[in-house]
Design a protein around this motif. Structure first.
Motif, PDB file in Angstrom:
ATOM      1  N   GLY A  75       9.165 -16.948 -34.000  1.00  0.00           N
ATOM      2  CA  GLY A  75       8.813 -15.778 -33.203  1.00  0.00           C
ATOM      3  C   GLY A  75       7.666 -15.035 -33.829  1.00  0.00           C
ATOM      4  O   GLY A  75       7.097 -15.473 -34.840  1.00  0.00           O
ATOM      5  N   TYR A  76       7.312 -13.893 -33.260  1.00  0.00           N
ATOM      6  CA  TYR A  76       6.192 -13.106 -33.774  1.00  0.00           C
ATOM      7  C   TYR A  76       6.592 -11.647 -33.731  1.00  0.00           C
ATOM      8  O   TYR A  76       7.468 -11.235 -32.971  1.00  0.00           O
ATOM      9  CB  TYR A  76       4.920 -13.346 -32.940  1.00  0.00           C
ATOM     10  N   ASP A  77       5.917 -10.853 -34.582  1.00  0.00           N
ATOM     11  CA  ASP A  77       6.280  -9.431 -34.656  1.00  0.00           C
ATOM     12  C   ASP A  77       5.268  -8.529 -33.980  1.00  0.00           C
ATOM     13  O   ASP A  77       5.513  -7.344 -33.789  1.00  0.00           O
ATOM     14  CB  ASP A  77       6.486  -8.996 -36.115  1.00  0.00           C
ATOM     15  N   GLU A 101      12.603  -7.912 -27.738  1.00  0.00           N
ATOM     16  CA  GLU A 101      12.956  -8.246 -29.116  1.00  0.00           C
ATOM     17  C   GLU A 101      14.293  -8.984 -29.035  1.00  0.00           C
ATOM     18  O   GLU A 101      15.293  -8.419 -28.606  1.00  0.00           O
ATOM     19  CB  GLU A 101      13.082  -6.982 -29.969  1.00  0.00           C
ATOM     20  N   GLY A 124       4.316 -16.585 -35.859  1.00  0.00           N
ATOM     21  CA  GLY A 124       5.254 -16.353 -36.944  1.00  0.00           C
ATOM     22  C   GLY A 124       6.387 -17.355 -36.892  1.00  0.00           C
ATOM     23  O   GLY A 124       6.563 -18.059 -35.894  1.00  0.00           O
ATOM     24  N   ASP A 183       6.631 -22.455 -36.375  1.00  0.00           N
ATOM     25  CA  ASP A 183       6.076 -21.200 -35.863  1.00  0.00           C
ATOM     26  C   ASP A 183       6.057 -21.199 -34.336  1.00  0.00           C
ATOM     27  O   ASP A 183       6.028 -22.251 -33.683  1.00  0.00           O
ATOM     28  CB  ASP A 183       4.639 -21.009 -36.348  1.00  0.00           C
ATOM     29  N   ARG A 231      11.668 -10.032 -34.170  1.00  0.00           N
ATOM     30  CA  ARG A 231      11.169 -11.229 -33.488  1.00  0.00           C
ATOM     31  C   ARG A 231      11.070 -10.955 -31.988  1.00  0.00           C
ATOM     32  O   ARG A 231      12.045 -10.551 -31.356  1.00  0.00           O
ATOM     33  CB  ARG A 231      12.090 -12.419 -33.763  1.00  0.00           C
ATOM     34  N   GLN A 232       9.881 -11.178 -31.442  1.00  0.00           N
ATOM     35  CA  GLN A 232       9.607 -10.882 -30.045  1.00  0.00           C
ATOM     36  C   GLN A 232       9.343 -12.150 -29.241  1.00  0.00           C
ATOM     37  O   GLN A 232       8.914 -13.169 -29.779  1.00  0.00           O
ATOM     38  CB  GLN A 232       8.371  -9.984 -29.915  1.00  0.00           C
ATOM     39  N   VAL A 239      15.034 -19.153 -30.281  1.00  0.00           N
ATOM     40  CA  VAL A 239      13.696 -19.074 -29.692  1.00  0.00           C
ATOM     41  C   VAL A 239      13.691 -19.675 -28.292  1.00  0.00           C
ATOM     42  O   VAL A 239      13.130 -19.095 -27.351  1.00  0.00           O
ATOM     43  CB  VAL A 239      12.673 -19.793 -30.594  1.00  0.00           C
TER      44      VAL A 239
END
Length: 394
Positions: A229-231, A359, A226, A246, A364-365, A276
């Motif tokens: 980050g990613y969810d 998180e 993402g 990404d 965003r993880q 990030v």
């Protein structure tokens, strides 16, 4: 295509002395727990005590049973299709039937074998608790328990968890090999991926490379990506195209001779913003803190505290995974869990993952995972350590 040589692979299988030692530890624990026998029905536990290693467990049609008596060798009660394979192990007493036979799928044979067991304590160990499985139809299980006169079923899960948590040197060598092969594949991955590819395409290339390097299989290979980050870390890989800006995480459980590694790597594409990069540094440092805390006599809760304190200081908003690592071995995830409440005491030979995740902004993880083994003096990395700064794929 020629396989890529990484190192000298450990030999496959185990010497009979390995199984004799496992059984001796089990029978000592059974006496302490006042159990006359333990009933095993799932693949890892059957393989752990017998060496019976087959992909046929993928078929749900047939049940498989092994009995651990308080004295003497294990007894296998299995479908005839597996008899030749079991005869190649160290097991002598093998009783079989022409499965599938739904009207009596090994039930009467199993009851008869239980009937031969001496009743010293009147207790039959059956894995019942957390992270355990009885792999047989419920109606058949109830019939067996009703037919096992003089044997009260009691939970054997804690006993079995404790036995399998401490690995032999031969087991650790297999896990280390899986980690070595996978570390090398992760290090080569930036040359195999680029922005514009899908998560599926990238993971397919990664899996092929793992097999070329000598891995047996990668039954667990997930991905998430993402912008910044990613969810989610468990729903992919998907057909989503990875774009500039990404972050991609790939987490794999790859096997060598029936033993897993389980770790991940993160990659930014083209660029990574400050948030990030900071989140990555935070989970990297949290893993370092967990490693420093890992030693004989420490607990899984102390590992959790060491990692969480670093993430909390780094601005973590929370953790959706529920734990910061777990046991590892014949299964992708094994007991115990690194949580605030678990409290399992570490000892030499314990293999664990360190998996701090947080998180760092809403939705965003960032998650990072490595594999370690507890030694007499502390801990040893089984994985080749990730880069301390977030890798950027250009």
């Amino acid at each position: 295509m020629t396989a890529i040589a990484e190192n000298t692979a450990p030999s496959r299988g185990f010497d009979q002395a390995e199984f004799e030692a496992r059984l001796a530890r089990a029978q000592s624990a059974m006496r302490d727990a006042r159990m006359d026998a333990i009933l095993l029905t799932n693949e890892p536990e059957v393989r752990y005590f017998t060496g019976f290693h087959t992909q046929f467990w993928e078929s749900p049609t047939r049940p498989w049973f092994v009995l651990l008596p308080l004295s003497g060798k294990p007894i296998a009660v299995i479908p005839e299709i597996g008899r030749a394979g079991m005869e190649a192990t160290w097991i002598d007493d093998i009783r079989s039937w022409p499965a599938p036979r739904p009207a009596d799928d090994g039930v009467s044979l199993l009851i008869a074998a239980l009937g031969e067991m001496p009743r010293r304590f009147g207790r039959l160990g059956v894995p019942m608790g957390h992270e355990s499985l009885i792999r047989m139809p419920l109606s058949d299980y109830l019939t067996v328990i009703a037919g096992a006169e003089g044997l009260e079923p009691v939970d054997a899960a804690p006993l079995l968890h404790g036995l399998r948590f401490i690995k032999s040197s031969a087991e650790i060598d297999k896990i280390r090999q899986a980690c070595t092969l996978t570390s090398a594949a992760f290090e080569a991955l930036p040359d195999l991926m680029r922005a514009g590819q899908s998560e599926l395409e990238i993971c397919r290339a990664f899996r092929i490379d793992l097999l070329r390097r000598g891995a047996d299989q990668s039954p667990y290979l997930i991905a998430g990506s993402g912008p910044g980050g990613y969810d989610s870390i468990i729903m992919g890989p998907t057909e989503r195209l990875v774009e500039e800006g990404d972050v991609l995480i790939i987490d794999t459980g790859t096997t060598y001779d029936g033993y897993f590694c389980d770790f991940d790597r993160n990659f930014a594409f083209g660029r990574a913003d400050d948030a990030v990069r900071q989140a990555y540094r935070t989970v990297f440092e949290a893993t370092e803190a967990g490693f420093r805390a890992a030693r004989p006599g420490a607990t899984t809760s102390e590992l959790w505290t060491a990692m969480w304190q670093v993430m909390e200081a780094g601005g973590a908003l929370g953790n959706s995974v529920g734990r910061l690592g777990h046991g590892l071995g014949m299964e992708l995830t094994e007991w115990p869990s690194n949580t605030a409440e678990d409290g399992t005491v570490l000892a030499p030979g314990a293999v664990l993952t360190l998996e701090p995740g947080m998180e760092f902004l809403p939705g965003r993880q960032m998650v990072h995972e490595e594999n370690i083994v507890i030694t007499d003096s502390g801990a040893e990395w089984l994985t080749r350590r990730a880069a301390p700064e977030l890798p950027v794929v250009t």
